[in-house]
Scaffold this motif. Structure first.
Motif, short mmCIF file in Angstrom:
data_model
loop_
_atom_site.label_atom_id
_atom_site.label_comp_id
_atom_site.label_asym_id
_atom_site.label_seq_id
_atom_site.Cartn_x
_atom_site.Cartn_y
_atom_site.Cartn_z
N ASP A 122 -7.31 13.00 -3.52
CA ASP A 122 -7.40 13.78 -2.29
C ASP A 122 -6.84 13.00 -1.09
N LYS A 123 -5.85 13.56 -0.42
CA LYS A 123 -5.26 12.92 0.75
C LYS A 123 -6.24 12.85 1.92
N GLU A 124 -7.25 13.71 1.88
CA GLU A 124 -8.25 13.74 2.95
C GLU A 124 -9.52 13.00 2.57
N VAL A 161 -9.62 7.00 1.88
CA VAL A 161 -8.20 7.00 1.52
C VAL A 161 -7.55 5.64 1.77
N SER A 162 -8.05 4.88 2.73
CA SER A 162 -7.48 3.55 3.01
C SER A 162 -7.68 2.62 1.83
N ARG A 214 -1.02 9.94 -6.26
CA ARG A 214 -0.93 11.25 -6.91
C ARG A 214 -2.23 11.53 -7.67
N LYS A 238 1.79 5.05 1.32
CA LYS A 238 1.74 5.65 2.64
C LYS A 238 0.67 6.74 2.72
N THR A 239 0.32 7.27 1.56
CA THR A 239 -0.71 8.30 1.50
C THR A 239 -1.53 8.09 0.23
N ALA A 240 -2.43 9.00 -0.06
CA ALA A 240 -3.24 8.87 -1.27
C ALA A 240 -2.36 8.92 -2.51
N GLU A 252 0.84 -1.19 0.00
CA GLU A 252 0.00 0.00 0.00
C GLU A 252 0.88 1.25 0.00
N ARG A 304 -5.28 3.85 -1.18
CA ARG A 304 -3.85 3.55 -1.00
C ARG A 304 -3.47 2.15 -1.45
#
Length: 224
Positions: free
Chosen positions: A162-164, A168-169, A159, A155-157, A153, A172
């Motif tokens: 939206d990271k928020e 998001v889980s 590219r 570590k964040t959203a 996976e 990823r």
């Protein structure tokens, strides 16, 4: 039809004696164990064909490719088989591994290509409600714990997403797999084939939804 204890015993002994000399000396036992595993996988294939369209059933070779591996043991101490669904419209695949202490089945999308992964992420970002319904379904909860697994996976959203984002889980993930483990007693039981088939049946809503996603654009129009 069920797996024989002698097949399990052979796999245990192979794990303890994973070398070419022992394998050659016990070739007859290997042939018998392989035959039993093939019969099991064939019976599961026949059951699958009753409720899905399977293009190919493939038993994995027991010989390991050790060229780029630190583990130089020459054999896999398990038997495994994959079942591929038919055509571009039916996405997803089934997998079963028989290994003492580590038997499991799985299904889904292990390493989707970048186009498929991007399309799945688009759908999650737009509306993940149908995917969440799959995860919350009674049968999916019962057999697969109500979750998707992934070989890795971010570590964040990813590219461009939206990271928020509330999902998001899911965004990823680099793959979408459902799996179920079995104890040795379960694998050797007379009901094992039936349990495998029930599990594979429980994957169908997941496969149907992802097949629809991967064969349409965001407007729901076919891209085939």
């Amino acid at each position: 039809m069920q797996l024989k204890k002698s097949t399990f015993t052979y796999l245990k002994e192979l794990h303890q004696n994973n070398n070419r000399e022992w394998f050659a000396a016990t070739k007859e036992e290997y042939v018998n164990a392989q035959k039993n595993a093939k019969e099991l996988f064939s019976a599961i294939h026949l059951n699958l064909q009753k409720h899905d369209d399977i293009e190919k059933s493939k038993m994995m070779r027991i010989y390991r490719d050790v060229r780029f591996s630190k583990d130089k043991t020459p054999y896999k101490a398990h038997f495994a088989n994959s079942y591929s669904r038919l055509g571009k419209e039916l996405r997803g695949g089934y997998f079963l591994r028989i290994r003492p202490g580590e038997s499991f089945l799985a299904g889904g999308f292990w390493e989707p290509n970048k186009e498929d992964l991007y399309r799945i992420r688009q759908e999650i970002a737009l509306d993940a409600s149908e995917i969440k319904e799959i995860l919350a379904a009674k049968e999916f909860q019962k057999y697969f714990g109500g979750k998707f697994e992934s070989f890795s996976e971010l570590k964040t959203a990813p590219r461009g997403f939206d990271k928020e984002h509330p999902e998001v889980s899911l965004l990823r993930k680099k793959g979408f797999i459902a799996s179920r483990s079995f104890t040795d007693a379960e694998v050797l039981s007379s009901s094992f084939i039936e349990e495998v088939d029930k599990s594979f049946r429980a994957l169908r809503p997941f496969f149907n939804l992802f097949s629809d996603i991967l064969t349409t654009n965001l407007n729901g129009e076919s891209i085939l």
